[in-house]
Write an enzyme that holds these catalytic residues in place. Structure first.
Site, short mmCIF file in Angstrom:
data_model
loop_
_atom_site.label_atom_id
_atom_site.label_comp_id
_atom_site.label_asym_id
_atom_site.label_seq_id
_atom_site.Cartn_x
_atom_site.Cartn_y
_atom_site.Cartn_z
N GLU A 1 0.79 -1.23 0.00
CA GLU A 1 0.00 0.00 0.00
C GLU A 1 0.82 1.29 0.00
O GLU A 1 0.37 2.31 -0.51
CB GLU A 1 -0.93 0.01 1.23
N SER B 1 -48.59 -33.19 37.27
CA SER B 1 -48.22 -33.89 38.50
C SER B 1 -46.91 -33.42 39.12
O SER B 1 -46.58 -33.84 40.23
CB SER B 1 -48.14 -35.40 38.24
#
Length: 791
Positions: A87, A457
């Site tokens: 770059e 239950s």
């Protein structure tokens, strides 16, 4: 001649001064409204928040931008050099703008234009930082001037390392990755320190066109770009020719995370996400703060829990038979027709196929890819009782769900029923696993924490515990016979029934719970009173405001799987209050602990991500609060182990562990449950339709949900020794005849009695046969409340 030369020099000087003036004016003009570049000194980039299991496996990542910030001194030299070569060759020599680079690029681009080659830019790393942080992507002369001015200013204030740190952490690299650390993880499953020269060059090549440089789609182009970066590194003297050749010759091999590094727990992760967002008070902060969240999740248990739940739901669904094909299509262009069909949710490992031919013994099927296979009739038998021919089940053009089995396929269908499973450590409250449904991506509704259902239950346990707390002994005889409860003036009497409509006559309270006898439960409730039962339901956190009505004792209240599992966890740990928690601790992006699940100093929080289990803390002794007394708790635990040893959960006895548990089935079998526990874990599981309807006449907690528990324990708990529950000092064990409840020298069951009433039980032969109760209740049962067939 000299006059002419002098005149020319004056003209040139004048032009130079005019040019300088113009440049100065341009700089002045465009410098007036520049953004404040000093804000870069306070750079806190949005970072990914990660959720881990207790054993260090990555569960989920959350971010608006998937980034992990990494300081410049942690980035290897070879990676930095890759970017500088790719770059900005003169990065360390210019003041933000590379004038020589601009001139070089201008001349080079003339040649590139004439020879139809790619044009080169002269934008420096500093200029890219300005563009990424301070300016827009607008293409204009004005923006380029501002970019150059800001780049120069930044270079005078920030060091080169600071600028490079900003660039390497902010840049987008494709695949949702921001910053080099996330790019290294995404593409190569490595940290930046582990990258090779070739891999570093690959990452440095990406910013030019991150979305297009995909080696899976355009390998040649990506390799050419990577090799270009490698050769630039060679030219700039960063690597040797041998290293460059080795790097160029190496293929681009992308790697995903290994499966043993991650865990799938979508419902659990979503619960953690919601909890932490509420804790922080901000969704944005959660998604941008780069938090490390360590949870209580046990990755191995989570896997077994998901598998057991899905298997249980599929097995139940298949017992109901094959519903029908999901669609019917023309076979003229069946591949294209298959592709046009809407996506079928919850396929998971299943596939969609179309029936091409059917014989008596098999069906030929085709897939959207064009592949073909077969389903033998043996893999369809579940779909229809006494199936003799595949033609009786399938026809050409039927679109069906199939599962690969060896070199053929099996007929399958997506379950309509759903369910959940949750596993806790009863001693700490840690949620070890939580699976809120069959498939998170088909339904994010969490049936562990969000679904309010009737526990059936499961409520009986707390009716019996209320009796034990109030001095009723476990060998007390109750009549399992018809009972009639007055509902008040002008209302019909309530006549509850047992599940199968039969009566056992006088039986012990133990047998009443082990066999889940409705009529015994109602008699226990009338003996102790509804007020005490309402209190215990609130105390254990099952329901905060239960209606004071007799059908409540058979499970007509509503609760969640999380609440009822926690209530049984309290029983499992000896009666101590616990609260389910998913999050153990949270660290910020700098590794500082900002939350832990209790208030003690955390001496083991600074652990590596591979040693997170060391951060798990036990409950401080000073924080213990008893929800029930230790003696009553052990008594109910003893009764619940009898449910597994002799009662409705008998099939779990084959696990060979000391297990307490209770089955649950609500009225009309709309909700089915089983909760089982040992001294170390409590497992809650539930099955039912999201829109409540009956699961079938014979569907019970024993037949539908208990197999899920057994399958889970067979895998997740198989290596654990059969630990007994600790007997408190306030309890004495006595041999009792299980049928009569009388003490015997060598009885059929060891019964637990409280020390303060052990001496008065030898002649206890009273049978409680109450048919009414004077306890005042504030709600009159209705037809809807008459839970007559609870099991």
């Amino acid at each position: 001649m000299y006059k002419s030369l002098f005149f020319c020099l004056k003209i040139l000087a004048l032009l130079f001064l005019i040019g300088c003036g113009i440049v100065a004016y341009i700089i002045y003009y465009y410098s007036r409204d520049l953004p404040d570049y000093r804000q870069l000194a306070r750079y806190y980039p949005p970072s990914v928040t990660r959720i881990y299991s207790r054993d260090g496996k990555l569960m989920e990542e959350y971010a608006f931008e998937r980034r992990v910030f990494i300081p410049i001194n942690s980035i290897p030299t070879s990676l930095k050099e890759s970017f500088i070569a790719a770059e900005d060759k003169n990065f360390y020599n210019h003041q933000g703008v590379d004038l020589f680079g601009i001139v070089r690029a201008a001349f080079l681009n003339i040649s590139n234009f004439l020879h139809h080659r790619r044009m080169e830019g002269a934008s420096t790393i500093t200029q890219q930082v300005v563009k990424n942080f301070l300016l827009t992507n607008e293409v204009s002369f004005q923006r380029k001037i501002k970019e150059a001015i800001l780049s120069y200013m930044i270079s005078r204030v920030f060091t080169k390392d600071q600028i490079l740190e900003l660039y390497l952490n902010q840049t987008f690299f494709g695949r949702g990755a921001y910053g080099v650390a996330t790019a290294a993880q995404n593409y190569f499953n490595k940290s930046v320190e582990e990258l090779t020269i070739a891999e570093s060059a690959f990452i440095a090549a990406l910013p030019k066109a991150p979305s297009e440089l995909n080696p899976e789609k355009n390998y040649a182009r990506v390799k050419a770009r990577r090799d270009y970066v490698i050769m630039r590194m060679l030219e700039d003297g960063y690597i040797t020719s041998d290293a460059a050749k080795e790097a160029v010759d190496s293929p681009i091999t992308l790697r995903k995370r290994d499966q043993d590094e991650t865990v799938t727990a979508d419902y659990y992760a979503e619960q953690v996400r919601d909890e932490v967002i509420k804790m922080l008070g901000s969704k944005d902060e959660f998604y941008t703060s780069g938090l490390t969240i360590i949870t209580s999740l046990d990755a191995k248990m989570q896997k077994f829990a998901e598998e057991s739940l899905r298997k249980g739901l599929r097995d139940f669904d298949r017992k109901r038979g094959f519903r029908k094909a999901i669609a019917t299509i023309s076979l003229d262009n069946w591949q294209e027709e298959l592709k046009k069909l809407p996506t079928t949710p919850s396929l998971l490992e299943y596939k969609i196929a179309v029936v091409l031919e059917v014989t008596d013994t098999q069906a030929e099927i085709g897939f959207a890819s064009g592949a073909k296979s077969k389903i033998p009739i043996s893999e369809m038998k579940w779909a229809k009782s006494e199936l003799k021919s595949a033609k009786k089940l399938l026809t050409k053009g039927d679109v069906i769900v199939v599962e690969p089995v060896k070199d053929y396929y099996a007929l399958r269908q997506i379950p309509e029923v759903n369910g959940a499973i949750m596993v806790m450590n009863p001693n700490t409250g840690q949620v070890l696993t939580s699976v809120g449904g069959y498939d998170f991506f088909a339904s994010k509704f969490d049936r562990v924490t969000q679904a309010l259902r009737q526990p059936g239950s499961l409520s009986k346990t707390f009716v019996y515990l209320a009796a034990l707390e109030n001095g009723v002994k476990p060998n007390q005889i109750f009549n399992d016979g018809p009972i009639e409860i007055s509902q008040g003036p002008g209302m019909p009497s309530w006549r509850p029934k047992n599940y199968e409509g039969k009566f056992l006559g006088p039986i012990t309270m133990r047998t009443g719970l082990e066999k889940s006898r409705n009529l015994v439960t109602v008699r226990v409730a009338t003996a102790v009173g509804l007020t005490k039962i309402v209190d215990i339901i609130k105390r254990f956190g099952i329901n905060d405001n239960p209606q004071k009505v007799y059908s409540m004792v058979l499970g007509s209240i509503e609760t969640t799987l999380e609440r009822i599992t926690n209530a049984y966890g309290i029983i499992a740990n000896g009666g101590k209050r616990i609260k389910p928690h998913f999050v153990e601790l949270i660290k910020d992006r700098n590794g500082k602990v900002i939350y832990r699940r209790d208030d003690r100093e955390c001496t083991t929080c600074n652990v590596s991500d591979n040693d997170l289990d060391n951060a798990i803390l036990e409950i401080p002794a000073e924080n213990i609060y008893m929800v029930t007394d230790a003696a009553s708790d052990y008594q109910i635990t003893s009764l619940l182990t009898g449910v597994v040893d002799r009662g409705t959960a008998y099939s779990a006895k084959k696990l060979g562990k000391v297990i307490g548990g209770k089955t649950g089935t609500s009225n009309d079998s709309k909700d089915t449950w089983f909760i089982g526990f040992t001294p170390k874990i409590v497992v809650g599981s539930y099955v039912g339709y999201d829109t409540p309807r009956t699961l079938g006449r014979r569907a019970t907690g024993s037949s539908v949900v208990l197999p899920i528990f057994i399958d889970f324990m067979s895998n997740a708990y198989k290596d654990e020794p059969p630990l007994p529950f600790k007997v408190p000092d306030s309890v004495k064990l006595q041999a009792v005849d299980r049928a009569t409840g009388q003490i015997t020298p060598s009885g059929s069951v060891m019964e637990a009695f409280k020390i303060n009433n052990i001496l008065i039980i030898e002649d206890d032969s009273e049978i409680i046969d109450n048919n009414h109760n004077n306890d005042v209740f504030d709600y009159v049962p209705t037809e809807k409340d008459q839970s007559q067939e609870i099991y």
